[in-house]
Design an enzyme around this catalytic site. Structure first.
Site, short mmCIF file in Angstrom:
data_model
loop_
_atom_site.label_atom_id
_atom_site.label_comp_id
_atom_site.label_asym_id
_atom_site.label_seq_id
_atom_site.Cartn_x
_atom_site.Cartn_y
_atom_site.Cartn_z
N LYS A 32 0.83 -1.21 0.00
CA LYS A 32 0.00 0.00 0.00
C LYS A 32 0.86 1.26 0.00
O LYS A 32 0.48 2.27 -0.60
CB LYS A 32 -0.96 -0.01 1.18
CG LYS A 32 -0.27 0.32 2.43
CD LYS A 32 -1.07 0.28 3.66
CE LYS A 32 -0.01 0.38 4.74
NZ LYS A 32 -0.39 0.84 5.98
N THR A 33 2.02 1.20 0.65
CA THR A 33 2.88 2.38 0.61
C THR A 33 3.37 2.63 -0.81
O THR A 33 3.44 3.77 -1.27
CB THR A 33 4.08 2.22 1.56
OG1 THR A 33 3.60 1.83 2.84
CG2 THR A 33 4.85 3.51 1.70
N ASP A 219 -3.42 7.36 5.41
CA ASP A 219 -2.90 6.01 5.60
C ASP A 219 -3.51 5.41 6.87
O ASP A 219 -3.92 6.14 7.76
CB ASP A 219 -1.38 6.12 5.73
CG ASP A 219 -0.70 4.78 5.57
OD1 ASP A 219 -1.37 3.83 5.14
OD2 ASP A 219 0.50 4.69 5.88
N GLU A 220 -3.55 4.10 6.98
CA GLU A 220 -4.06 3.42 8.18
C GLU A 220 -5.43 3.97 8.60
O GLU A 220 -5.67 4.25 9.77
CB GLU A 220 -3.09 3.59 9.36
CG GLU A 220 -1.65 3.22 9.08
CD GLU A 220 -1.39 1.73 9.16
OE1 GLU A 220 -2.36 0.94 9.15
OE2 GLU A 220 -0.20 1.36 9.19
N GLN A 250 -6.81 -4.95 10.42
CA GLN A 250 -5.69 -4.50 11.24
C GLN A 250 -6.08 -3.34 12.14
O GLN A 250 -5.23 -2.56 12.57
CB GLN A 250 -4.52 -4.08 10.35
CG GLN A 250 -3.93 -5.25 9.57
CD GLN A 250 -2.66 -4.86 8.85
OE1 GLN A 250 -1.68 -4.48 9.45
NE2 GLN A 250 -2.69 -4.93 7.53
N ARG A 603 3.42 -10.00 10.13
CA ARG A 603 4.70 -9.29 10.14
C ARG A 603 5.80 -10.17 9.59
O ARG A 603 6.86 -9.71 9.20
CB ARG A 603 5.11 -8.85 11.56
CG ARG A 603 4.25 -7.83 12.25
CD ARG A 603 3.89 -6.69 11.39
NE ARG A 603 2.59 -6.89 10.78
CZ ARG A 603 2.15 -6.19 9.76
NH1 ARG A 603 2.89 -5.25 9.23
NH2 ARG A 603 0.96 -6.43 9.25
#
Length: 735
Positions: A32-33, A219-220, A250, A603
DNA sequence: CAGCCATATCTTTTT
DNA sequence: GATATGGCTG
């Protein structure tokens, strides 16, 4: 061949969709980044958008920094004009410019949790609030919650008429606000709240920023709370070019006010919204993804996503069940050093993730013993350390004389013989005259009843005034050196000559070099700006790519990071998921915990380890926990070894060894312990069903007579086996 | 007023 | 078990 060719179809679609509201549901590790940075590049290069018309908001400085660097690499010009920053620093920038329109001074200070507590203590004292009944932390929590929901003190008060307790909280809230204003200080929640108030009340300011930020990216998004939602909506209201990226799986910050509804309801809020799902994962092996998918699938309410990858199956998951936390730490340390020795891994490839910060200690001890370089993220923040806060308080006092909290912190540090009695006289004087604490100090000789203390206060005031007049004339680094020299702060620590004092001096040295770095970086460094930067750093921001150490942190801090080799420690029911969520009536709580587990698993890139301990010391008491339900939600064929089935009769595990050890331990204390209250007789015996106010219903497995009290071992239906002292546990026998 | 000792509370997670 | 707080004494 363009830079966009390297993106997959969905990613490209997200990049090219520049106009109107856009929701990108980005699974873990789905790049996504990459999408966000390419989107910024695309806007500038292909759409000819001015970089200063683009805003990207993140939660951490680290994410902001990373994003800016990657945009830089991509286009190499103009990226410095793109507004990339965190919610909090964005708001600070806006407020520094316009907060005077809300009646604040533009050089307000920012209070951290510690400072808030100090203010709250004063508030409780003033209002005669019994802090045994209303805990400071609890009160602050309620205020924070109200602020996140944009409920002002006045509204809170108006809504509390029927409830005595709420009314009390409302009074505290009002007094707290009054003091914050008097100190010209804002807390973290205020930064957002005041900005929204400003935008709502001042059309000019709103129009200014709406015309400035034509393209907004968040973001997030799953972690935004109500104020943040409002902030973003206001800015995007005019142009509606709002792109939010997030993953509802998340969402792990509910306790901090995050509202998962923001992402769930995005399509309702913006009816014309385009939704794009990114499900291809570039980070992990298929086995790891399968594990993550099967855990998260147990949640009832979520936007359906299924991660897949072109990476191979990879290694199976390694699970170990240890007897206690020491063995767990020992194994992890051993495993890491083995892999490093063999050249398979570097230290920095490895991360240990746990539920609570307290779990870090055992690993730390083990790592020191084995000489493994490590870094703990979180826990006591660098800027939360006593010595750092003291020195910053000096700087704050010099910068903003209205910051009472800072002044009070250092007026007697190092010791100047100014005691509490004198301080409260000064405070009374200040209150009576309606002036600030520091201003009252300046008029010390006017304060009634101060007597000899005046002579101790005056030199302090003179010193601060001297530094204040030097501001802008000497460099900040020289200023700090002078302060440390004149106050003798470091000298005092040197004289102490303990390891602790030396560590403190090291920290101070680090602060000095941080200030030096800041001064070098900035064209026009100011004290206020430095303090602000310092106030907004999170511990996670300090992770450096180029150093080689094992990273230890909570699952929460790990969000957004990735490691080739991950250890999820303490996978036990009662710890993870925590009791709070197991015993809660709200099924959403366990779902949030499960999302946290999902974050943890995803992760890992190549290797995933999980471990539990049968017996664990938690705040001085031994707990016997079962293997986490989350582990059991993973299909067994994904594990290297079979996981033992749940024991039907866990009694054996408590066994004679435990009883013997207990008896042994309590023996030497017998003599004097008899004075302590010990129930003559318990109302229950082994085998009885009992009720505990926190843990619920359970069966008594064992009662041991210790010197001080009876120790009762109970197997609870919900939280497993617990050992507790009878007089504390207040167990009730059930018929 | 400062330093020492006893007690209480903590443990979910933090920008 | 560790830390913050409060009370007591010198």
């Amino acid at each position: 061949m363009s830079i966009y060719d390297s993106l997959n179809d969905m990613q490209q679609k997200a990049v090219y969709q520049t106009e109107g509201p856009l929701l990108i549901l980005a699974g873990a590790g789905s790049g996504k980044t990459r999408v966000l940075t390419h989107r910024i590049a695309y806007l500038m290069e292909e759409k000819g958008v001015n970089p200063w018309n683009i805003m990207a908001i993140t939660f951490t400085n680290k994410a902001a920094k990373e994003m800016r660097e990657r945009v830089d690499q991509l286009i190499g010009y103009g990226s410095e004009s793109v507004w990339v920053s965190t919610f909090h620093s964005t708001c600070v920038r806006i407020l520094r410019r316009f907060i005077d329109r809300l009646g604040y001074d533009n050089n307000f200070t920012i209070y951290d949790t510690d400072d808030q507590k100090t203010v709250m203590k004063e508030v409780c004292k003033r209002l005669d609030v019994d802090t045994k009944i209303y805990k400071e932390k609890n009160l602050l929590g309620q205020i924070s919650k109200a602020k996140n929901e944009m409920i002002s003190a006045e509204e809170f008060y108006a809504n509390s008429a029927s409830d005595f307790r709420q009314r009390k909280v409302a009074e505290v809230y009002m007094e707290y606000e009054k003091r914050m204003r008097a100190n010209n200080a804002l807390d973290f929640d205020d930064l957002l709240l005041k900005t929204v108030q400003l935008l709502e009340n001042d059309e000019q300011v709103l129009a200014y920023y709406q015309d400035r930020f034509l393209y907004i990216m968040v973001d997030e998004y799953q972690d935004t709370n109500t104020v943040q939602f409002k902030f973003v909506s206001l800015l995007a209201r005019k142009n509606r070019n709002l792109c939010v990226v997030g993953d509802d799986d998340q969402s792990i910050y509910k306790f901090r006010g995050a509202n998962i509804r923001n992402i769930w309801d995005f399509e309702k809020t913006y009816e014309e919204a385009v939704v794009i799902k990114l499900e291809q994962n570039y980070r992990s092996t298929q086995n790891i993804l399968d594990a993550a998918n099967s855990v998260i699938a147990k949640n009832t309410e979520r936007k359906e996503k299924r991660l897949w990858t072109e990476n191979g199956k990879g290694e199976l998951i390694d699970f170990h069940h240890f007897d206690n936390g020491y063995e767990e730490a020992e194994y992890v340390a051993y495993d890491i050093s083995k892999k490093v020795r063999k050249g398979q891994r570097r230290y920095k490839d490895c991360a240990i993730l746990y539920r609570t910060n307290a779990q870090s200690r055992m690993f730390e001890e083990r790592f020191i013993a084995e000489n493994i370089p490590y870094k703990i993220v979180g826990g006591v923040n660098f800027y939360g350390r006593k010595e750092i806060k003291d020195i910053l308080a000096y700087l704050k006092t010099i910068d903003n004389g209205r910051d009472d909290v800072a002044v009070k912190r250092i007026i007697n540090v190092p010791k100047r013989g100014i005691g509490l009695a004198s301080l409260s006289k000064v405070q009374d004087y200040a209150d009576g005259r309606g002036i600030g604490f520091y201003d009252a100090l300046k008029e010390a000789e006017e304060v009634p009843g101060l007597g000899r203390a005046t002579a101790k206060i005056t030199p302090f005031v003179t010193m601060i005034q001297k530094y204040r007049s030097k501001l802008g004339l000497v460099s900040l680094t020289d200023l700090l050196d002078e302060i440390l020299e004149e106050t003798g702060y470091v000298k005092e620590l040197e004289l102490e000559d303990t390891d602790e004092a030396r560590a403190r001096i090291e920290n101070i040295d680090e602060l000095i070099s941080k200030l030096a770095t800041y001064v070098e970086q900035e064209e026009t460094p100011t004290l206020g700006e430095f303090l602000e930067e310092v106030a907004l750093v999170a511990d996670i921001d300090s992770l450096e790519e180029d150093s080689d150490y094992v990273v230890l942190m909570t699952l929460h801090s790990a969000k957004g990071l990735e490691f080739p080799n991950v250890y999820l420690a303490g996978m036990e029911d009662g710890l993870f998921p925590s009791f709070m969520t197991i015993t809660s009536d709200d099924p959403m709580e366990i779902e949030e915990e499960r999302r946290l587990c999902y974050v943890g698993i995803t992760r890992a890139m190549e290797e995933l380890h999980m471990s539990s301990a049968r017996m664990r010391m938690v705040r001085g008491e031994t707990q016997y926990n079962k293997i986490s339900r989350f582990v059991r939600e993973i299909p067994s064929d994904l594990f290297q070894h079979e996981i033992e089935k749940e024991k039907a009769k866990p009694e054996e595990k408590v066994g004679s060894y435990q009883v013997a050890k207990q008896a042994f331990r309590s023996k030497p204390m017998v003599g004097k312990q008899f004075t302590v209250t010990k129930a003559e007789k318990l109302s229950y015996v082994e085998g009885d069903k009992v009720n505990h106010r926190m843990f619920g219903i359970g069966q008594v497995l064992n009662i041991t007579e210790g010197g001080r009290d009876y120790e009762v071992t109970v197997e609870f239906e919900k939280v497993g086996i617990k050992k507790m002292f009878a007089s504390f546990a207040k167990l009730e026998k059930m018929s």
